[in-house]
Design a protein around this motif. Structure first.
Motif, PDB file in Angstrom:
ATOM      1  N   SER A 110       0.849  -1.181   0.000  1.00  0.00           N
ATOM      2  CA  SER A 110       0.000   0.000   0.000  1.00  0.00           C
ATOM      3  C   SER A 110       0.889   1.236   0.000  1.00  0.00           C
ATOM      4  O   SER A 110       2.090   1.162   0.283  1.00  0.00           O
ATOM      5  CB  SER A 110      -0.894   0.007   1.248  1.00  0.00           C
ATOM      6  OG  SER A 110      -0.097   0.187   2.412  1.00  0.00           O
ATOM      7  N   ASP A 112       0.804   3.667   2.113  1.00  0.00           N
ATOM      8  CA  ASP A 112       1.242   3.914   3.495  1.00  0.00           C
ATOM      9  C   ASP A 112       2.427   3.031   3.877  1.00  0.00           C
ATOM     10  O   ASP A 112       3.390   3.491   4.495  1.00  0.00           O
ATOM     11  CB  ASP A 112       0.079   3.675   4.464  1.00  0.00           C
ATOM     12  CG  ASP A 112      -0.981   4.763   4.386  1.00  0.00           C
ATOM     13  OD1 ASP A 112      -0.682   5.842   3.829  1.00  0.00           O
ATOM     14  OD2 ASP A 112      -2.100   4.537   4.869  1.00  0.00           O
ATOM     15  N   ASP A 113       2.347   1.746   3.511  1.00  0.00           N
ATOM     16  CA  ASP A 113       3.442   0.830   3.840  1.00  0.00           C
ATOM     17  C   ASP A 113       4.712   1.199   3.073  1.00  0.00           C
ATOM     18  O   ASP A 113       5.826   1.090   3.606  1.00  0.00           O
ATOM     19  CB  ASP A 113       3.046  -0.607   3.522  1.00  0.00           C
ATOM     20  CG  ASP A 113       2.135  -1.215   4.578  1.00  0.00           C
ATOM     21  OD1 ASP A 113       1.985  -0.588   5.651  1.00  0.00           O
ATOM     22  OD2 ASP A 113       1.569  -2.291   4.341  1.00  0.00           O
ATOM     23  N   SER A 251       5.020  -2.030  -6.541  1.00  0.00           N
ATOM     24  CA  SER A 251       4.392  -0.922  -5.819  1.00  0.00           C
ATOM     25  C   SER A 251       4.559   0.379  -6.583  1.00  0.00           C
ATOM     26  O   SER A 251       3.617   1.168  -6.707  1.00  0.00           O
ATOM     27  CB  SER A 251       5.009  -0.798  -4.416  1.00  0.00           C
ATOM     28  OG  SER A 251       4.881  -2.014  -3.700  1.00  0.00           O
ATOM     29  N   HIS A 255       1.298   2.405  -7.954  1.00  0.00           N
ATOM     30  CA  HIS A 255       1.010   3.729  -7.402  1.00  0.00           C
ATOM     31  C   HIS A 255       1.080   4.812  -8.478  1.00  0.00           C
ATOM     32  O   HIS A 255       0.290   5.761  -8.460  1.00  0.00           O
ATOM     33  CB  HIS A 255       1.986   4.028  -6.259  1.00  0.00           C
ATOM     34  CG  HIS A 255       1.866   3.046  -5.134  1.00  0.00           C
ATOM     35  ND1 HIS A 255       2.823   2.903  -4.147  1.00  0.00           N
ATOM     36  CD2 HIS A 255       0.906   2.129  -4.847  1.00  0.00           C
ATOM     37  CE1 HIS A 255       2.456   1.955  -3.306  1.00  0.00           C
ATOM     38  NE2 HIS A 255       1.299   1.475  -3.713  1.00  0.00           N
ATOM     39  N   HIS A 288      -7.618  -1.871  -6.001  1.00  0.00           N
ATOM     40  CA  HIS A 288      -7.527  -0.705  -5.116  1.00  0.00           C
ATOM     41  C   HIS A 288      -8.837   0.079  -5.135  1.00  0.00           C
ATOM     42  O   HIS A 288      -9.374   0.463  -4.090  1.00  0.00           O
ATOM     43  CB  HIS A 288      -6.364   0.179  -5.579  1.00  0.00           C
ATOM     44  CG  HIS A 288      -6.363   1.553  -4.973  1.00  0.00           C
ATOM     45  ND1 HIS A 288      -5.950   1.806  -3.690  1.00  0.00           N
ATOM     46  CD2 HIS A 288      -6.758   2.759  -5.482  1.00  0.00           C
ATOM     47  CE1 HIS A 288      -6.074   3.094  -3.433  1.00  0.00           C
ATOM     48  NE2 HIS A 288      -6.549   3.685  -4.499  1.00  0.00           N
ATOM     49  N   LYS A 291     -11.710  -1.879  -3.379  1.00  0.00           N
ATOM     50  CA  LYS A 291     -11.632  -1.818  -1.916  1.00  0.00           C
ATOM     51  C   LYS A 291     -12.137  -0.469  -1.406  1.00  0.00           C
ATOM     52  O   LYS A 291     -12.832  -0.387  -0.395  1.00  0.00           O
ATOM     53  CB  LYS A 291     -10.195  -2.065  -1.456  1.00  0.00           C
ATOM     54  CG  LYS A 291      -9.737  -3.512  -1.615  1.00  0.00           C
ATOM     55  CD  LYS A 291      -8.293  -3.682  -1.164  1.00  0.00           C
ATOM     56  CE  LYS A 291      -7.835  -5.125  -1.326  1.00  0.00           C
ATOM     57  NZ  LYS A 291      -6.416  -5.304  -0.925  1.00  0.00           N
TER      58      LYS A 291
END
Length: 305
Positions: A110, A112-113, A251, A255, A288, A291
């Motif tokens: 994610s 944030d991660d 990622s 993103h 994404h 969700k």
């Protein structure tokens, strides 16, 4: 003793298969018997069409392609044995194949991660190693590099260099798959981390080594070493999932696509020769969005009665 029990005795005693394998064969043949009973057909009279129908039923019931392939393997062995016993003329499972397993989606962190990992700083670590590892994370996530491209970077551009980073132009020049070169932009955070690392890099005592990323002994860092360092760093940063280099590449792609929606640009940044390879990230992007919809939209879920 019926034919199924005789076969299981055969694989256990004569073929000396492990007890767990015999147990799995037993479960597979139990499933075969259930299908045959419902169809009203004896095991020795099962036809190819029956098996294909049962495969379709297992698949529609949620059984994975790999799981079905294992079941078919057990059935195929049973019918091969029946043939050797002279109980059937042909193997009804012989030409039946399991549905192809869907290609798994690449694992991506994610946002944030990803930020949590990129901003993590180990104050107790060797400053030299900490600066190097922080720069590695920033390049992998900030540029979407493959680990092979990363470890192939040199500190200074040259004709012999596989790749290098131009700090003034904020660009990384890498040699990708198929010996194809590409240039990717380097973000401000990655530039900061690289500048800090390069200032400390010479303290390793091996200034003649051209590699941008080296170990303490002055040799070029290997892909395996990067995997190990990144896994350890992600654990120290408190991430639930151990991170590997390709996960940061995934990622990066996911993103960028979420923010821009520009699939062609992501293709160029990743160095994919075919856009169909890049299209897998549209599936990640849809996940994404799905969700977010499930969590926020008032019509996403029915109200409990």
């Amino acid at each position: 003793m019926d034919m199924v029990e005789r076969y299981l005795e055969h694989v256990r005693v004569e073929k000396r298969l492990a007890a767990r394998t015999v147990e799995l064969y037993s479960l597979d043949l139990q499933k075969l018997c259930e299908f045959a009973d419902k169809a009203g057909v004896e095991l020795t009279r099962v036809q190819n069409a029956h098996v294909r129908r049962w495969v379709a039923q297992m698949h529609s019931g949620g059984r994975s392609g790999r799981g079905i392939a294992l079941v078919l393997s057990g059935w195929r062995g049973f019918y091969t044995w029946l043939g050797k016993q002279g109980l059937i003329d042909s193997n009804p499972v012989q030409d039946v194949r399991a549905p192809k397993a869907g290609k798994p989606l690449p694992k991506a962190l994610s946002v944030d991660d990803s930020v949590q990992l990129a901003t993590y700083a180990n104050e107790d670590a060797d400053p030299w190693l900490e600066a190097r590892d922080a720069a590695i994370v920033e390049l992998l996530y900030g540029c979407g590099l493959r680990v092979g491209e990363l470890v192939g970077l040199d500190a200074v551009a040259s004709k012999a260099a596989r790749g290098w980073v131009d700090l003034q132009a904020a660009e990384a020049h890498v040699l990708g798959k198929g010996s194809k070169r590409r240039t990717v932009p380097v973000g401000s955070k990655a530039l900061e981390a690289l500048t800090h690392w390069i200032a400390l890099r010479g303290q390793g005592g091996h200034p003649a080594q051209p590699a941008l990323f080296t170990g303490r002994h002055g040799t070029r860092l290997t892909a395996q070493a990067v995997w190990q360092r990144l896994k350890r760093r992600s654990q120290l940063a408190g991430l639930a999932t151990p991170v590997h280099p390709h996960m940061l590449r995934h990622s990066f792609a996911s993103h960028v696509l979420q923010s821009s929606g520009d699939l062609r640009a992501v293709q160029e940044l990743l160095g994919h020769a075919n856009i169909t390879t890049t299209q897998v990230y549209t599936r990640l992007d849809f996940q994404h969005l799905a969700k977010a919809y499930d969590a926020a939209h008032p019509r996403a879920h029915r109200k409990a009665k």
